[in-house]
Design a protein around this motif. Structure first.
Motif, PDB file in Angstrom:
ATOM      1  N   ASN A 115       0.840  -1.200   0.000  1.00 42.24           N
ATOM      2  CA  ASN A 115       0.000   0.000   0.000  1.00 42.24           C
ATOM      3  C   ASN A 115       0.875   1.250   0.000  1.00 42.24           C
ATOM      4  O   ASN A 115       2.011   1.243   0.464  1.00 42.24           O
ATOM      5  N   HIS A 116       0.322   2.320  -0.560  1.00 44.00           N
ATOM      6  CA  HIS A 116       1.092   3.532  -0.800  1.00 44.00           C
ATOM      7  C   HIS A 116       1.533   4.198   0.495  1.00 44.00           C
ATOM      8  O   HIS A 116       2.647   4.730   0.583  1.00 44.00           O
ATOM      9  N   PHE A 117       0.673   4.210   1.506  1.00 46.00           N
ATOM     10  CA  PHE A 117       1.033   4.822   2.790  1.00 46.00           C
ATOM     11  C   PHE A 117       2.279   4.167   3.372  1.00 46.00           C
ATOM     12  O   PHE A 117       3.210   4.845   3.803  1.00 46.00           O
ATOM     13  N   SER A 118       2.302   2.837   3.380  1.00 48.22           N
ATOM     14  CA  SER A 118       3.443   2.111   3.938  1.00 48.22           C
ATOM     15  C   SER A 118       4.711   2.380   3.155  1.00 48.22           C
ATOM     16  O   SER A 118       5.791   2.540   3.728  1.00 48.22           O
ATOM     17  N   ARG A 119       4.592   2.433   1.824  1.00 46.00           N
ATOM     18  CA  ARG A 119       5.777   2.706   1.002  1.00 46.00           C
ATOM     19  C   ARG A 119       6.359   4.074   1.313  1.00 46.00           C
ATOM     20  O   ARG A 119       7.573   4.222   1.506  1.00 46.00           O
ATOM     21  N   ILE A 120       5.497   5.094   1.363  1.00 50.20           N
ATOM     22  CA  ILE A 120       5.992   6.451   1.627  1.00 50.20           C
ATOM     23  C   ILE A 120       6.539   6.552   3.044  1.00 50.20           C
ATOM     24  O   ILE A 120       7.569   7.200   3.283  1.00 50.20           O
ATOM     25  N   LEU A 121       5.878   5.909   3.998  1.00 53.18           N
ATOM     26  CA  LEU A 121       6.346   5.914   5.387  1.00 53.18           C
ATOM     27  C   LEU A 121       7.737   5.308   5.495  1.00 53.18           C
ATOM     28  O   LEU A 121       8.645   5.893   6.116  1.00 53.18           O
ATOM     29  N   ALA A 122       7.938   4.139   4.883  1.00 57.98           N
ATOM     30  CA  ALA A 122       9.244   3.465   4.945  1.00 57.98           C
ATOM     31  C   ALA A 122      10.311   4.260   4.207  1.00 57.98           C
ATOM     32  O   ALA A 122      11.441   4.418   4.694  1.00 57.98           O
ATOM     33  N   LEU A 123       9.980   4.776   3.027  1.00 59.56           N
ATOM     34  CA  LEU A 123      10.943   5.570   2.260  1.00 59.56           C
ATOM     35  C   LEU A 123      11.261   6.883   2.961  1.00 59.56           C
ATOM     36  O   LEU A 123      12.422   7.325   2.976  1.00 59.56           O
ATOM     37  N   GLY A 124      10.242   7.498   3.569  1.00 54.15           N
ATOM     38  CA  GLY A 124      10.461   8.763   4.278  1.00 54.15           C
ATOM     39  C   GLY A 124      11.379   8.597   5.467  1.00 54.15           C
ATOM     40  O   GLY A 124      12.313   9.392   5.665  1.00 54.15           O
ATOM     41  N   PHE A 125      11.140   7.556   6.278  1.00 51.96           N
ATOM     42  CA  PHE A 125      11.992   7.347   7.451  1.00 51.96           C
ATOM     43  C   PHE A 125      13.407   6.969   7.038  1.00 51.96           C
ATOM     44  O   PHE A 125      14.385   7.458   7.623  1.00 51.96           O
TER      45      PHE A 125
END
Length: 382
Positions: free
Chosen positions: A306-316
């Motif tokens: 899911n997109h939220f998880s991808r952005i969260l992981a990439l952001g951190f």
């Protein structure tokens, strides 16, 4: 309140425990252990006052990290804006109730514990931006009007942090936000336009810098101009880095740090202490551990459905890289001294705890990697 339809049901606790990425836990512990060793050395071969406290904080933070990891990633998405709002209130409260230390007003005393809200905001901002971009349609990302909200989400805390004053953390927030904008799909030319505007306004921004911040920039350009004043920190750091050579002077043998020539040896300049005692090879060893941590983060992001998880992981993961790069570049004289600690290694309670919470979120993404959360064409809050 917006209702979300999830295509995956709840995951059992047994499966979550089985799916914990213990390799990532080991890597995190290895990096933190490097910090324990250098803090022990910086205190002249004593656990007190830094190493013992840091180890206790890490133990508590590790337990908190595992709790965060076991919570469904959809829960973190649901309350992302709430966590951002709480962090923003704490950050604003520093202006009136904050404690002054080392020339800046950055800490907030909550009675039981003393925290640095700017560190908490680093994680809250990533959550809020990940939630926002998850709710955007792919076509909306190219429209300027849809980018105004996330720009405000990033600028407001950055301005509050800059008023403390804390230029390093404000820069961290903006760079992390920029990384999230990029991975969310914002086109490169928009970054080029913002960069050009920033360069054009530099003469104006210079007028708003504090005197010590101006000195840091001038010292960066010519450290020898004030070797016993503003240039002292970076000159001593360079001496310590160079004196370590390839293999270093040996554990507990660092003269620059032990004779107190090296300032802030337990926080901002801890990488210099490491390089002096373990040399180029020791420094490269720590960098390799960081690279492995960041690679883990990007691999987890690639696996998320899911997109939220991808952005969260990439952001951190991007924040971790920025954190590491700025500190190492700062102590090496590649950029001005801005007061950014080395993640998991520098002494500091709030920084350690918030980083471990961030790793907990990363592990939550990994555990719930097969959860699908539909994206929505409209943007909604709670």
């Amino acid at each position: 309140m917006r209702e979300y339809s999830y295509s995956a049901g709840p995951i059992s606790l047994t499966r979550k425990l089985r799916d914990i990425n213990w390799g990532l836990v080991v890597l995190i512990t290895m990096v933190a252990s490097v910090g324990f060793a250098i803090l022990y050395s910086a205190a002249g071969g004593n656990l007190d006052p830094w190493a013992s406290r840091q180890m206790m904080r890490f133990g508590g933070g590790l337990a908190l990290m595992l709790v965060v990891a076991l919570i469904d990633v959809r829960v973190w998405m649901r309350y992302a804006y709430v966590l951002y709002a709480v962090s923003l209130v704490l950050l604003a409260a520093v202006e009136w109730f904050g404690r002054i230390g080392m020339g800046a007003q950055r800490w907030l005393n909550l009675g039981i514990v003393q925290i640095q809200p700017s560190e908490v905001m680093k994680i809250a901002l990533i959550l809020a931006l990940a939630r926002y971009f998850h709710g955007m349609g792919e076509d909306d990302i190219g429209r300027i009007r849809w980018l105004l909200t996330p720009i405000v989400l990033a600028l407001v805390p950055a301005v509050l942090v800059l008023k403390q004053p804390d230029l390093g953390t404000a820069m961290m927030l903006l760079l992390t936000a920029a990384a999230i904008f990029f991975v969310a799909g914002v086109r490169w030319w928009k970054f080029a336009a913002v960069g050009a505007a920033a360069i054009a306004t530099m003469p104006l921004a210079w007028q708003f810098l504090h005197e010590y911040q101006k000195k840091r920039v001038l010292i960066f350009l010519n450290p020898e101009s004030d070797p016993l004043g503003s240039g002292y920190h970076i000159l001593q750091s360079k001496i310590a880095l160079g004196s370590g050579g390839v293999f270093g002077k040996g554990f507990l043998q660092g003269t620059q740090s032990h004779l107190s020539f090296l300032p802030e040896k337990q926080t901002d300049f801890i990488f210099t202490s490491l390089a002096e005692e373990f040399g180029l090879m020791g420094a490269l060893g720590l960098i390799i551990l960081y690279v492995l941590l960041i690679a883990y983060g990007y691999a987890i992001a690639a696996r998320a459905r899911n997109h939220f998880s991808r952005i969260l992981a990439l952001g951190f993961s991007s924040m971790l890289f920025i954190y590491m790069f700025i500190n190492m570049a700062m102590v090496s004289g590649l950029i001005p001294v801005v007061g950014v600690p080395l993640p998991l290694v520098s002494y500091g309670g709030t920084a350690m705890m918030t980083l471990l919470v961030g790793f907990g979120l990363l592990m939550s993404v990994y555990i719930h990697r097969d959860v699908e959360v539909p994206r929505h064409s409209a943007i909604g809050f709670l």
